[in-house]
Write a protein that holds these residues in place. Structure first.
Motif, PDB file in Angstrom:
ATOM      1  N   ILE A 548       0.854  -1.193   0.000  1.00 35.02           N
ATOM      2  CA  ILE A 548       0.000   0.000   0.000  1.00 35.02           C
ATOM      3  C   ILE A 548       0.895   1.251   0.000  1.00 35.02           C
ATOM      4  N   PRO A 549       0.680   2.201  -0.896  1.00 35.11           N
ATOM      5  CA  PRO A 549       1.559   3.383  -0.969  1.00 35.11           C
ATOM      6  C   PRO A 549       1.569   4.231   0.299  1.00 35.11           C
ATOM      7  N   TYR A 550       0.360   4.477   0.892  1.00 34.75           N
ATOM      8  CA  TYR A 550       0.308   5.340   2.079  1.00 34.75           C
ATOM      9  C   TYR A 550      -0.568   4.703   3.158  1.00 34.75           C
ATOM     10  N   MET A 551      -0.082   4.817   4.392  1.00 37.90           N
ATOM     11  CA  MET A 551      -0.825   4.361   5.565  1.00 37.90           C
ATOM     12  C   MET A 551      -1.049   5.546   6.495  1.00 37.90           C
ATOM     13  N   LEU A 552      -2.260   5.709   6.975  1.00 40.84           N
ATOM     14  CA  LEU A 552      -2.590   6.765   7.942  1.00 40.84           C
ATOM     15  C   LEU A 552      -2.844   6.092   9.287  1.00 40.84           C
ATOM     16  N   GLU A 560      -8.186  14.172  17.972  1.00 42.07           N
ATOM     17  CA  GLU A 560      -8.436  15.442  18.674  1.00 42.07           C
ATOM     18  C   GLU A 560      -7.996  16.645  17.844  1.00 42.07           C
ATOM     19  N   SER A 561      -6.870  16.510  17.126  1.00 37.51           N
ATOM     20  CA  SER A 561      -6.323  17.650  16.379  1.00 37.51           C
ATOM     21  C   SER A 561      -6.787  17.689  14.918  1.00 37.51           C
ATOM     22  N   GLY A 562      -7.406  16.587  14.456  1.00 32.93           N
ATOM     23  CA  GLY A 562      -7.800  16.519  13.041  1.00 32.93           C
ATOM     24  C   GLY A 562      -6.621  16.315  12.112  1.00 32.93           C
ATOM     25  N   ALA A 563      -5.516  15.801  12.660  1.00 35.36           N
ATOM     26  CA  ALA A 563      -4.306  15.599  11.864  1.00 35.36           C
ATOM     27  C   ALA A 563      -4.198  14.144  11.419  1.00 35.36           C
ATOM     28  N   MET A 577       0.781  15.327   9.342  1.00 34.40           N
ATOM     29  CA  MET A 577       0.357  16.299   8.340  1.00 34.40           C
ATOM     30  C   MET A 577      -1.097  16.660   8.593  1.00 34.40           C
ATOM     31  N   SER A 578      -1.465  17.848   8.131  1.00 33.11           N
ATOM     32  CA  SER A 578      -2.887  18.189   8.102  1.00 33.11           C
ATOM     33  C   SER A 578      -3.535  17.444   6.943  1.00 33.11           C
ATOM     34  N   TYR A 579      -4.834  17.343   6.981  1.00 29.97           N
ATOM     35  CA  TYR A 579      -5.540  16.668   5.889  1.00 29.97           C
ATOM     36  C   TYR A 579      -5.222  17.347   4.564  1.00 29.97           C
ATOM     37  N   ASP A 580      -5.243  18.672   4.529  1.00 28.56           N
ATOM     38  CA  ASP A 580      -5.010  19.400   3.283  1.00 28.56           C
ATOM     39  C   ASP A 580      -3.602  19.169   2.746  1.00 28.56           C
ATOM     40  N   GLU A 581      -2.622  19.116   3.652  1.00 28.03           N
ATOM     41  CA  GLU A 581      -1.248  18.859   3.222  1.00 28.03           C
ATOM     42  C   GLU A 581      -1.125  17.475   2.580  1.00 28.03           C
ATOM     43  N   PHE A 582      -1.723  16.495   3.224  1.00 31.42           N
ATOM     44  CA  PHE A 582      -1.651  15.131   2.696  1.00 31.42           C
ATOM     45  C   PHE A 582      -2.380  15.035   1.362  1.00 31.42           C
TER      46      PHE A 582
END
Length: 595
Positions: A548-552, A560-563, A577-582
């Motif tokens: 899998i290329p990316y794992m979160l 809590e932080s939405g990160a 990372m923030s959602y937008d950055e990712f």
């Protein structure tokens, strides 16, 4: 390059060295197991093989014993002596040795053939040679017997199944070790093994050999490639067609496939009974796509007509030729036919080549491809080719000029042309060095006339068009096999069946994990969430095994932080990372089709 002719840089010496080693293998077999009968033992690209008729199977333990005996024979430094015999004496000689396969080979030689043998100590073999002058010239500790498989005598499935021992040899042990390391890596990358482990495809006995089942992952990759090819070809002026998977024999008689390709076709009905309808599954799409051109009268304004189709084809390949997804009996290709005026030939050929270069370059295969100018054999053995020498000379001269104008470096493939015209074949080797055609461009000056295809030219006269047959990404199944092997299963992110795996650390994070999954899915990414009650380390290892290329990795802190705590397939921990950055990162990678 070494000036010495006695190195593997000299292909003739390498062939002679390996052919001699095959005789050393045969001598070892006869020393240890005199009852075994000899067949043939040539040098091949990566070593040699010898076929034997043995009453027992060659186990790994037996291969080890044979290797040891071969090393002894090398140390003995036995001279190899060539001699000739008249046919009757040669037959008697091999009959007395109890070698029926050698007797058959002698009897099948032409009347004027020179019948030669090579003797090395207590062992003599029928052989045209050449050979080294002594067994001591072969480095005993640089010999390896690699495998044993079944092989029909003389490649005929109606004849007896023999056992074929494969081996390789080098002039230095270090070279053998390096080769074996490469082979070990090849085994790890072999799509026939890795593709099954990663669940891209499977085969089932009751379905049939050469008829792979594309599992969800493999089906998704092929779907992605097909959509990409169809959309891009549309932007280049291609018209999409969808034609039947079968036709009556009459269509194939017009095209010439019935006369030149019948053995490779799956026929429905009796091909010899002209009183009843007989159909065949299509091995090519060309005669079907020609019907699009023939649908109404055409003029020069309609040309070039570029027809493209994602075509499912059927070819009755020999069972011994089957290999995973590379050689199958049903497959799908990015097929196209361009119908054009003679003066448009070079420009359209260039466009076809640019398509191939774009597609294969984007997926990362182009750098390992070679080009072959496949030509006809003027002797036309077995009536393989349609047309006259003048037509073939014209077609091949046109292609030679085009390849020269476009500066395409290529080799010549004698007697490799299609039955109706020469072609530029884009060749690729699998991890074991076996070469197949990945894509092709073919010039055809014949079939338009056979189908009565005409257009009204600028001068008001009716003329026959030229035709280019081509593929762009080639056979999708074969391309997928090569991609699995090149990337060892870790395909570029843009074509991976699953691009992001979400791994919640505890059940408390499941709702947050689902919200992230929904947002990424809405943004067009292929996402999975592992909600199993397993330790996070286990989940990460599982995702890694699936390439899998990316794992979160999501815990209380991220919820809590939405990160997002991000792990990359090759880089490991990429930090938070923030959602937008990712999203920005993976969107760029997807949209640029990064490798």
């Amino acid at each position: 390059m070494s000036d010495s002719p006695y190195t593997f840089e000299n292909p003739e010496y390498k062939k002679t060295y390996r052919h001699t080693t095959s005789h050393i293998l045969a001598q070892a077999v006869k020393r240890l197991y005199p009852e075994i009968k000899l067949a043939i033992g040539p040098a091949i690209e990566d070593g040699f093989y010898y076929d034997f008729d043995s009453p027992f199977a060659f186990t790994p333990e037996i291969l080890e014993k044979l290797e040891e005996e071969m090393r002894k024979i090398c140390k003995e430094n036995i001279p190899l002596e060539r001699f000739e015999l008249p046919r009757a004496e040669a037959v008697k000689f091999m009959e007395e040795k109890g070698e029926p396969y050698k007797v058959e080979l002698i009897n099948d030689l032409p009347a004027d053939a020179v019948i030669s043998f090579y003797k090395q100590g207590d062992f003599t073999d029928l052989c045209a040679g050449p050979h080294l002058n002594a067994t001591g010239r072969v480095k005993g500790n640089a010999i390896k017997l690699t495998s044993c498989t079944g092989a029909y005598w003389r490649g005929d499935s109606k004849k007896k199944m023999l056992q074929r021992i494969y081996g390789t040899c080098f002039m230095k042990k270090a070279e053998l070790d390096e080769y074996l390391a490469r082979q070990a890596d090849a085994l790890k990358r072999d799509h026939n093994k890795l593709g099954r482990e990663l669940e891209y495809f499977t085969t089932v006995d009751v379905v049939g050999q050469g008829l792979p089942i594309m599992l969800p992952k493999g089906a998704r990759v092929i779907q992605l490639l097909q959509r990409w090819v169809e959309d891009y070809e549309q932007s280049k002026g291609y018209l999409l067609t969808k034609t039947p998977l079968m036709a009556k024999r009459e269509l194939y008689k017009i095209s010439g496939h019935w006369d030149h390709y019948l053995d490779g076709m799956f026929v429905i009905g009796d091909p010899k009974d002209e009183t009843k309808e007989c159909f065949a599954l299509r091995p090519m799409t060309c005669p079907f796509q020609y019907q699009v051109f023939l649908n109404r009268a055409r003029s020069y304004r309609d040309l070039p007509m570029r027809l493209g189709e994602t075509s499912t084809l059927f070819r009755n390949e020999d069972s011994g030729e089957m290999h995973g997804l590379i050689r199958v009996r049903q497959f799908t290709i990015s097929e196209g036919h361009l119908i054009l005026r003679p003066e448009q030939l070079e420009q359209e050929f260039k466009g076809c080549l640019e398509l191939i270069q774009y597609f294969l370059g984007t997926v990362g295969l182009l750098e390992d491809c070679t080009f072959r100018f496949s030509q006809w054999d003027p002797a036309n053995p077995k009536n393989k080719y349609e047309g006259t020498p003048e037509q073939w000379n014209e077609a091949q001269s046109l292609m030679a000029k085009i390849l020269d104008d476009l500066h395409v470096e290529h080799t010549i493939g004698f007697d490799e042309a299609a039955f109706y015209g020469p072609k530029l074949d884009v060749q690729y080797k699998n991890v074991f060095g076996k070469e197949d055609t990945l894509a092709t461009i073919q010039i055809d000056l014949l079939l338009a006339k056979q189908f009565g295809m005409e257009y009204v030219d600028v001068d008001g006269k009716k003329k026959s068009p030229y035709i280019i047959h081509r593929t762009s990404l080639g056979c999708y199944e074969r391309t997928l096999a090569y991609l699995i092997e090149k990337y060892a299963g870790a395909l570029p992110m843009w074509m991976m069946p699953t691009q992001v795996m979400i791994l919640p650390i505890t059940d408390r994070i499941n709702d947050y994990a689902k919200s992230v999954s929904d947002r990424l899915t809405a943004a067009g990414f292929r996402v999975e969430t592992d909600l199993r009650s397993e330790k996070i380390g286990y989940k990460i290892r599982e995702a890694q095994l699936q390439k899998i290329p990316y794992m979160l990795v999501l815990g209380d802190k991220e919820a809590e932080s939405g990160a997002l705590a991000v792990r990359g397939r090759g880089e490991g921990d990429l930090g938070t990372m923030s959602y937008d950055e990712f999203l920005k990162k993976i969107a760029l990678e997807r949209d640029t089709k990064a490798k």
